[in-house]
Design a protein around this motif. Structure first.
Motif, PDB file in Angstrom:
ATOM      1  N   ARG A  12       2.697   2.594   2.152  1.00 44.51           N
ATOM      2  CA  ARG A  12       2.092   2.435   3.664  1.00 44.51           C
ATOM      3  C   ARG A  12       1.423   1.175   4.001  1.00 44.51           C
ATOM      4  O   ARG A  12       1.872   0.989   5.197  1.00 44.51           O
ATOM      5  CB  ARG A  12       1.291   3.733   3.720  1.00 44.51           C
ATOM      6  N   LYS A  13       0.714   0.738   3.141  1.00 48.15           N
ATOM      7  CA  LYS A  13       0.107  -0.444   3.644  1.00 48.15           C
ATOM      8  C   LYS A  13       1.211  -1.872   4.062  1.00 48.15           C
ATOM      9  O   LYS A  13       1.145  -2.433   5.039  1.00 48.15           O
ATOM     10  CB  LYS A  13      -0.680  -1.006   2.693  1.00 48.15           C
ATOM     11  N   ILE A  14       2.005  -1.826   3.233  1.00 45.83           N
ATOM     12  CA  ILE A  14       3.228  -2.699   3.321  1.00 45.83           C
ATOM     13  C   ILE A  14       3.911  -2.580   4.482  1.00 45.83           C
ATOM     14  O   ILE A  14       4.061  -3.379   5.602  1.00 45.83           O
ATOM     15  CB  ILE A  14       4.050  -2.618   2.101  1.00 45.83           C
ATOM     16  N   GLN A  15       4.346  -1.194   4.985  1.00 41.97           N
ATOM     17  CA  GLN A  15       4.947  -0.845   6.129  1.00 41.97           C
ATOM     18  C   GLN A  15       3.982  -1.143   7.325  1.00 41.97           C
ATOM     19  O   GLN A  15       4.586  -1.662   8.296  1.00 41.97           O
ATOM     20  CB  GLN A  15       5.327   0.560   6.197  1.00 41.97           C
ATOM     21  N   GLU A  16       2.778  -0.909   7.352  1.00 42.20           N
ATOM     22  CA  GLU A  16       1.844  -1.274   8.420  1.00 42.20           C
ATOM     23  C   GLU A  16       1.928  -2.737   8.486  1.00 42.20           C
ATOM     24  O   GLU A  16       1.872  -3.305   9.856  1.00 42.20           O
ATOM     25  CB  GLU A  16       0.368  -0.880   8.282  1.00 42.20           C
ATOM     26  N   MET A  17       1.693  -3.462   7.672  1.00 43.49           N
ATOM     27  CA  MET A  17       1.773  -4.816   7.710  1.00 43.49           C
ATOM     28  C   MET A  17       2.968  -5.237   8.463  1.00 43.49           C
ATOM     29  O   MET A  17       2.877  -6.145   9.408  1.00 43.49           O
ATOM     30  CB  MET A  17       1.460  -5.672   6.284  1.00 43.49           C
ATOM     31  N   LYS A  18       4.003  -4.771   7.884  1.00 45.44           N
ATOM     32  CA  LYS A  18       5.510  -5.203   8.633  1.00 45.44           C
ATOM     33  C   LYS A  18       5.427  -4.872   9.975  1.00 45.44           C
ATOM     34  O   LYS A  18       6.132  -5.658  10.927  1.00 45.44           O
ATOM     35  CB  LYS A  18       6.526  -4.498   7.788  1.00 45.44           C
ATOM     36  N   GLU A  19       4.933  -3.792  10.409  1.00 39.50           N
ATOM     37  CA  GLU A  19       5.210  -3.321  11.859  1.00 39.50           C
ATOM     38  C   GLU A  19       4.143  -4.033  12.662  1.00 39.50           C
ATOM     39  O   GLU A  19       4.493  -4.529  13.696  1.00 39.50           O
ATOM     40  CB  GLU A  19       4.671  -1.840  11.942  1.00 39.50           C
ATOM     41  N   PRO A  61       9.027  -0.387 -17.089  1.00 44.72           N
ATOM     42  CA  PRO A  61       7.846   0.018 -16.350  1.00 44.72           C
ATOM     43  C   PRO A  61       8.436   0.293 -14.862  1.00 44.72           C
ATOM     44  O   PRO A  61       9.214  -0.237 -14.517  1.00 44.72           O
ATOM     45  CB  PRO A  61       6.880  -1.106 -16.297  1.00 44.72           C
ATOM     46  N   GLU A  62       7.597   1.050 -14.237  1.00 40.12           N
ATOM     47  CA  GLU A  62       7.969   1.371 -12.541  1.00 40.12           C
ATOM     48  C   GLU A  62       7.447   0.151 -11.911  1.00 40.12           C
ATOM     49  O   GLU A  62       5.931  -0.020 -11.730  1.00 40.12           O
ATOM     50  CB  GLU A  62       7.194   2.799 -12.410  1.00 40.12           C
ATOM     51  N   ARG A  63       8.071  -0.370 -11.096  1.00 35.03           N
ATOM     52  CA  ARG A  63       7.910  -1.466 -10.272  1.00 35.03           C
ATOM     53  C   ARG A  63       7.478  -1.061  -8.835  1.00 35.03           C
ATOM     54  O   ARG A  63       7.105  -1.879  -7.799  1.00 35.03           O
ATOM     55  CB  ARG A  63       8.548  -2.762 -10.327  1.00 35.03           C
ATOM     56  N   ARG A  64       8.177  -0.005  -8.455  1.00 34.57           N
ATOM     57  CA  ARG A  64       7.740   0.614  -7.086  1.00 34.57           C
ATOM     58  C   ARG A  64       6.393   0.777  -6.871  1.00 34.57           C
ATOM     59  O   ARG A  64       5.944   1.315  -7.536  1.00 34.57           O
ATOM     60  CB  ARG A  64       8.748   1.632  -6.938  1.00 34.57           C
ATOM     61  N   PRO A  65       5.989   0.174  -5.613  1.00 34.08           N
ATOM     62  CA  PRO A  65       4.582   0.453  -5.138  1.00 34.08           C
ATOM     63  C   PRO A  65       4.295   2.013  -5.056  1.00 34.08           C
ATOM     64  O   PRO A  65       5.146   2.490  -4.568  1.00 34.08           O
ATOM     65  CB  PRO A  65       4.399  -0.492  -3.999  1.00 34.08           C
ATOM     66  N   ASN A  66       3.105   2.353  -5.157  1.00 29.93           N
ATOM     67  CA  ASN A  66       2.678   3.543  -5.030  1.00 29.93           C
ATOM     68  C   ASN A  66       2.560   3.989  -3.612  1.00 29.93           C
ATOM     69  O   ASN A  66       2.748   2.728  -2.644  1.00 29.93           O
ATOM     70  CB  ASN A  66       1.364   4.166  -5.838  1.00 29.93           C
ATOM     71  N   ILE A  67       2.474   5.172  -3.187  1.00 28.59           N
ATOM     72  CA  ILE A  67       2.572   5.621  -1.544  1.00 28.59           C
ATOM     73  C   ILE A  67       1.572   4.676  -0.629  1.00 28.59           C
ATOM     74  O   ILE A  67       1.991   4.458   0.390  1.00 28.59           O
ATOM     75  CB  ILE A  67       2.615   6.989  -1.486  1.00 28.59           C
ATOM     76  N   GLU A  68       0.424   4.536  -1.211  1.00 27.51           N
ATOM     77  CA  GLU A  68      -0.716   4.043  -0.503  1.00 27.51           C
ATOM     78  C   GLU A  68      -0.375   2.532  -0.260  1.00 27.51           C
ATOM     79  O   GLU A  68      -0.250   1.967   0.871  1.00 27.51           O
ATOM     80  CB  GLU A  68      -1.783   3.834  -1.136  1.00 27.51           C
ATOM     81  N   GLU A  69       0.396   1.844  -1.318  1.00 26.06           N
ATOM     82  CA  GLU A  69       0.709   0.482  -1.203  1.00 26.06           C
ATOM     83  C   GLU A  69       1.892   0.387  -0.156  1.00 26.06           C
ATOM     84  O   GLU A  69       1.974  -0.355   0.814  1.00 26.06           O
ATOM     85  CB  GLU A  69       0.994   0.017  -2.503  1.00 26.06           C
TER      86      GLU A  69
END
Ligand code: SF4
Length: 182
Positions: free
Chosen positions: A124-131, A114-122
């Motif tokens: 982006r949210k992860i990136q925003e949280m990191k920033e 199964p694909e475990r890579r988060p989808n694009i929305e997830e």
């Protein structure tokens, strides 16, 4: 003479694929990893990687849709961020290019992964949280759960992953020579 395809790139020939295969196999073995023993299948994946290198300028995973933006695809440049955890859990990476020692030796079969890579929305949210965290001066935090630290009792190599590697990439000892470090 080298031929160019419609995109102006040099056509990828069998010699290019064979060279890349030999290099990847050597690197994998030196690092304690295993390529899929189905050579024809593995070379087809390597061809995909070479095509992506030409197309995007980086070796994006041949089984995933790349964005053309390196920064957005860092997690899927081969070997991707998800390789080790998929090998541990499913005996192969998402594409099946890398496999576990048991799968390489025919002791385990590989089923669909199964694909475990988060989808694009997830993502982006992860990136925003990191920033946001970084802006507040806090330690960088990834979306991945905290992983146990493993220490090679022979050479002291440390790694953070669900389970220790099958073979230490530094001194080549087997998995049972690792201990939980923390
Ligand atoms: S899934 Fe396998 S082939 Fe695809 S990027 Fe990850 S390691 Fe490479």
């Amino acid at each position: 003479m080298a031929k160019n395809n419609e995109g102006g790139h040099k056509e990828i020939g069998q010699q290019d694929i064979d060279q890349a295969y030999n290099k990847l196999k050597q690197d994998a073995e030196e690092g304690g990893y295993f390529l899929n023993p189905d050579v024809e299948f593995t070379k087809a994946l390597i061809r995909g990687l070479l095509v992506n290198e030409q197309r995007y300028g980086y070796g994006a995973c041949p089984c995933r849709l790349a964005s053309c933006i390196r920064q957005e695809d860092l997690d899927i440049i081969c070997p991707c961020d998800y390789r080790d955890i998929d090998i541990n859990q499913f005996n192969a990476c998402f594409c099946g290019l890398y496999v576990s020692a048991d799968a390489a030796n025919g002791k385990k079969t590989i089923n669909s992964i199964p694909e475990r890579r988060p989808n694009i929305e997830e993502r982006r949210k992860i990136q925003e949280m990191k920033e946001m965290k970084e802006a507040k001066g806090k330690n960088e935090q990834t979306a991945l759960p905290k992983l146990p630290i493993w220490r090679c009792k022979v050479c002291g190599y440390l790694c953070a992953r669900e389970e220790p590697p099958d073979i230490c990439p530094i001194c080549k000892v087997t998995k049972d020579r690792f201990e939980r470090f923390m």
